[in-house]
Design a protein around this motif. Sequence first.
Motif, PDB file in Angstrom:
ATOM      1  N   VAL A  29      41.488  80.942  -1.393  1.00  0.00           N
ATOM      2  CA  VAL A  29      40.447  81.209  -0.401  1.00  0.00           C
ATOM      3  C   VAL A  29      40.445  80.128   0.664  1.00  0.00           C
ATOM      4  O   VAL A  29      40.277  80.407   1.843  1.00  0.00           O
ATOM      5  N   ALA A  30      40.673  78.888   0.277  1.00  0.00           N
ATOM      6  CA  ALA A  30      40.558  77.763   1.205  1.00  0.00           C
ATOM      7  C   ALA A  30      41.619  77.785   2.301  1.00  0.00           C
ATOM      8  O   ALA A  30      41.311  77.505   3.452  1.00  0.00           O
ATOM      9  N   VAL A  31      42.850  78.119   1.971  1.00  0.00           N
ATOM     10  CA  VAL A  31      43.923  78.080   2.972  1.00  0.00           C
ATOM     11  C   VAL A  31      43.671  79.074   4.109  1.00  0.00           C
ATOM     12  O   VAL A  31      43.679  78.684   5.281  1.00  0.00           O
ATOM     13  N   PRO A  32      43.404  80.365   3.836  1.00  0.00           N
ATOM     14  CA  PRO A  32      43.147  81.280   4.955  1.00  0.00           C
ATOM     15  C   PRO A  32      41.889  80.907   5.742  1.00  0.00           C
ATOM     16  O   PRO A  32      41.869  81.053   6.966  1.00  0.00           O
ATOM     17  N   VAL A  33      40.869  80.411   5.066  1.00  0.00           N
ATOM     18  CA  VAL A  33      39.645  80.005   5.768  1.00  0.00           C
ATOM     19  C   VAL A  33      39.934  78.807   6.662  1.00  0.00           C
ATOM     20  O   VAL A  33      39.508  78.765   7.818  1.00  0.00           O
ATOM     21  N   ASP A  34      40.672  77.822   6.146  1.00  0.00           N
ATOM     22  CA  ASP A  34      41.035  76.659   6.960  1.00  0.00           C
ATOM     23  C   ASP A  34      41.862  77.060   8.176  1.00  0.00           C
ATOM     24  O   ASP A  34      41.633  76.574   9.282  1.00  0.00           O
ATOM     25  N   VAL A  35      42.813  77.949   7.967  1.00  0.00           N
ATOM     26  CA  VAL A  35      43.650  78.408   9.085  1.00  0.00           C
ATOM     27  C   VAL A  35      42.796  79.144  10.122  1.00  0.00           C
ATOM     28  O   VAL A  35      42.956  78.937  11.328  1.00  0.00           O
ATOM     29  N   TRP A  39      42.362  77.981  13.877  1.00  0.00           N
ATOM     30  CA  TRP A  39      42.753  78.959  14.888  1.00  0.00           C
ATOM     31  C   TRP A  39      41.644  79.099  15.931  1.00  0.00           C
ATOM     32  O   TRP A  39      41.898  79.135  17.130  1.00  0.00           O
ATOM     33  N   GLY A  40      40.414  79.180  15.468  1.00  0.00           N
ATOM     34  CA  GLY A  40      39.277  79.305  16.381  1.00  0.00           C
ATOM     35  C   GLY A  40      39.014  78.045  17.180  1.00  0.00           C
ATOM     36  O   GLY A  40      38.679  78.101  18.368  1.00  0.00           O
ATOM     37  N   VAL A  41      39.188  76.885  16.548  1.00  0.00           N
ATOM     38  CA  VAL A  41      38.928  75.613  17.223  1.00  0.00           C
ATOM     39  C   VAL A  41      39.955  75.346  18.318  1.00  0.00           C
ATOM     40  O   VAL A  41      39.620  74.894  19.410  1.00  0.00           O
ATOM     41  N   PHE A  42      41.220  75.638  18.023  1.00  0.00           N
ATOM     42  CA  PHE A  42      42.272  75.313  18.975  1.00  0.00           C
ATOM     43  C   PHE A  42      42.688  76.482  19.861  1.00  0.00           C
ATOM     44  O   PHE A  42      43.681  76.402  20.577  1.00  0.00           O
ATOM     45  N   ALA A  43      41.940  77.576  19.848  1.00  0.00           N
ATOM     46  CA  ALA A  43      42.227  78.691  20.748  1.00  0.00           C
ATOM     47  C   ALA A  43      41.996  78.244  22.191  1.00  0.00           C
ATOM     48  O   ALA A  43      41.124  77.432  22.470  1.00  0.00           O
TER      49      ALA A  43
END
Length: 54
Positions: A29-35, A39-43
């Motif tokens: 669960v943690a890996v997809p949530v972290d990604v 993804w949202g922060v660096f968009a």
Amino acid sequence: MRFALEPAALVCFGIWSWVTPSAPLRYVVAVPVDVAVLWGVFATPADASRSGGR
């Protein structure tokens, strides 16, 4: 197309974390949530293609 590719990428990260040797279940669960968070922060802000414009 982009709507389908972004969740597909998150699913791929989840599968990757599942098959990684000795990965505890919490990382599935943690890996997809972290990604997704990164993804949202660096968009790119004000990206016309994200809002449907060209």
